[in-house]
Enzyme design. Structure first.
Site, mmCIF file in Angstrom:
data_model
loop_
_atom_site.group_PDB
_atom_site.id
_atom_site.type_symbol
_atom_site.label_atom_id
_atom_site.label_comp_id
_atom_site.label_asym_id
_atom_site.label_seq_id
_atom_site.Cartn_x
_atom_site.Cartn_y
_atom_site.Cartn_z
ATOM 1 N N SER A 137 15.929 53.039 56.275
ATOM 2 C CA SER A 137 16.022 54.479 56.178
ATOM 3 C C SER A 137 17.348 54.974 55.618
ATOM 4 O O SER A 137 17.500 56.161 55.342
ATOM 5 C CB SER A 137 15.812 55.093 57.574
ATOM 6 O OG SER A 137 16.850 54.698 58.460
ATOM 7 N N SER B 110 17.117 48.915 58.264
ATOM 8 C CA SER B 110 17.448 50.183 57.605
ATOM 9 C C SER B 110 18.771 50.189 56.868
ATOM 10 O O SER B 110 19.055 51.111 56.112
ATOM 11 C CB SER B 110 17.423 51.332 58.622
ATOM 12 O OG SER B 110 16.100 51.584 59.041
ATOM 13 N N LYS C 232 25.666 58.503 56.472
ATOM 14 C CA LYS C 232 24.257 58.817 56.665
ATOM 15 C C LYS C 232 24.133 60.066 57.539
ATOM 16 O O LYS C 232 24.942 60.287 58.450
ATOM 17 C CB LYS C 232 23.563 57.621 57.314
ATOM 18 C CG LYS C 232 22.048 57.710 57.416
ATOM 19 C CD LYS C 232 21.492 56.413 57.988
ATOM 20 C CE LYS C 232 19.990 56.426 58.158
ATOM 21 N NZ LYS C 232 19.485 55.136 58.706
#
Length: 497
Positions: free
Chosen positions: A169, A193, A87
């Site tokens: 996210s 997330s 990420k």
């Protein structure tokens, strides 16, 4: 002797880490072959889902070096030569940027590896690239669309681009692995997330106990709830990666609590027979807003667990949690302090070194940077950044007491349970997040119909079954999730052609 596949790009689809390691060990394919195949799939398919933000320009060379090392010295372990995406809020000290999806940090090169990146490198993984994400881990604007960043644009769900909810996210981490663009990815979670995009993309996601995985070198929201964790297509792969990420890090004092309670090998807990002795609680209060299709998936999961010998306690109640109006003040207060500390350590060439700088930068480039505004950033900047405010202290105390001793721990102890069962990201992930406790989600079924929320999101599509436990109960949760996965095998890849 198995011959080298002619079309490696197609051959790698849905292959797990064990199968890939066997193929590399037998000389059928190399790590370089795997990296090239992933890059080919990214070029071919990612234009449809926008999940990969940037490629590591050294990925092929890393793979070649690891292939040579395998020949000369043998394998480092199960992640040797395996391509993994990270990420875009996880620092890597290389030619890649770490930006949390923001324009303000679009050119930022981290001064050193995060603990997570360093652990993966040591295990022999190939850091393939950075995955797109919801900007600032969805702690920027109250109207932010999940999966959107001003730097990378909007991530789409590969099971229905433009139709199905992507989850956030860690949206790029989820979409990319669902689409077989890499073997696995690392996401981060404050509240849902990892679990949300894993659930929406038919993946296994693990949000670990706070302290199991170091947060040093990860762009933060809150030290009370943040953690990195694996996102993979199988429980076995997620367990392998989790073990590689653990360890005590002096830069993150929370990891001291993991001494004697963490493992370097979680694959030892892949025990499907554990379901015969498992006790799982059903918190029906949290199912009340599920539509018919998703409720049917939960009921089928409960039936499956019963058939495999699990004791189901149905219902169980978490009375204090059920009647609590939660607030988000811990995040609001800790974000400013934590982000300021992170930004202060970046090189002078980076244009922002505080939350105030970020807000000013976004205003300066508002046309590109503020599609959804930045009201959450502004509200966080209004705090002192000292973490001494009574409102903050009261909120933190409330979160801990109600989610733990009057919540998860209370109900687990009262009924002698191993875990609680939730659907996807419905309440369970947030409850565990406030407690700092672990969560694992595993593919649970596909909802062919759904309802449309006020913001236009549909509830149909892939759904995860999520198990929540007490602190450092990852071994038990992995056993339960693995048993459920092996009994159901719900995952199927998206059709991208």
């Amino acid at each position: 002797m198995i011959e080298k596949p002619l079309e490696i790009e197609e051959w790698i689809v849905e292959k797990d880490i064990s199968a890939l390691q066997t193929a590399m060990q037998e000389g059928i394919v190399s790590s370089e072959d795997l990296v090239q195949a992933c890059l080919q799939r990214i070029r071919k398919y990612d234009r449809k889902i926008n999940s990969v933000l940037e490629i590591n320009p050294d990925a092929i060379e890393m793979a070649r070096s690891l292939d040579e090392e395998r020949q000369a010295k043998g394998s480092r372990g199960p992640l040797h030569g395996i391509p993994i995406l990270l990420k875009d809020n996880i620092d890597t000290h290389d030619k890649m940027h770490t930006s949390a999806g923001s324009l303000a940090l679009a050119e930022s090169i981290a001064p050193e590896d995060s603990f997570v990146a360093a652990q993966l490198r040591a295990a022999g993984a190939v850091l393939l690239g950075k995955a797109n994400m919801t900007e600032w881990a969805n702690y920027m604007s109250s109207t932010m669309w999940s999966g959107y960043s001003s730097r990378g644009g909007l991530v789409l769900n590969p099971y229905g681009p433009g139709e199905l909810f992507i989850g956030g996210s860690s949206s790029g981490s989820g979409a990319s692995i669902a689409a077989n663009l890499a073997v696995a990815a690392i996401g981060t979670e404050t509240s849902g997330s990892i679990i949300s995009p894993a659930s929406q993309n038919f993946l296994v996601g693990i949000k670990p106990t706070i302290g199991l995985v170091s947060r040093s070198g990860i762009i933060p929201i809150t030290h009370s709830q943040d953690s990195a964790g694996p996102m993979a297509r199988t429980v076995a792969d997620a367990a392998i990666i989790l073990g590689a990420l653990t360890g005590v890090d002096e830069r993150d004092p929370a990891t001291l609590s993991s001494v004697g309670r963490s493992y370097r090998d979680y694959s030892q807990f892949l025990d499907a027979s554990f379901l015969q002795q498992a006790r799982i609680g059903i918190p029906r209060f949290y199912y009340k807003d599920l539509d018919e299709a998703r409720l049917a998936i939960v009921e089928e999961a409960i039936r499956t667990l019963k058939e495999k010998g699990a004791t189901i306690v149905d219902p169980v109640q978490l009375p204090f949690c059920e009647n609590t109006e939660w607030d988000w003040e811990v995040l609001r207060y800790e974000f400013k302090k934590n982000l300021n500390d992170y930004l202060a350590g970046l090189p002078e060439a980076v244009p922002v070194h505080s939350l105030a700088d970020v807000i000013a930068f976004n205003e300066r480039y508002a046309e590109r940077a503020l599609k959804y505004g930045q009201d959450i950033l502004i509200r966080s900047e209004e705090t002192s950044g000292t973490l001494t405010e009574q409102e903050y202290l009261d909120s933190k105390t409330k979160n801990i007491e109600i989610s733990r001793s009057q919540g998860i721990d209370h109900v687990l102890q009262a009924h002698q349970l191993d875990a609680l069962l939730f659907l996807g990201n419905e309440e369970g992930a947030d409850l565990a997040a406030r407690a700092g406790y672990p969560v694992i989600t595993v593919p649970g079924g596909y909802a062919a119909t759904g309802v449309i929320s006020e913001d236009g999101r549909t509830s149909k599509g892939p759904q995860g079954i999520t198990f929540v436990g007490t602190e450092y109960s990852e071994p038990t949760l992995i056993k339960i999730a693995y048993g459920f996965e092996q009994a159901t095998k719900h995952r199927f890849p998206p059709k991208l052609d």
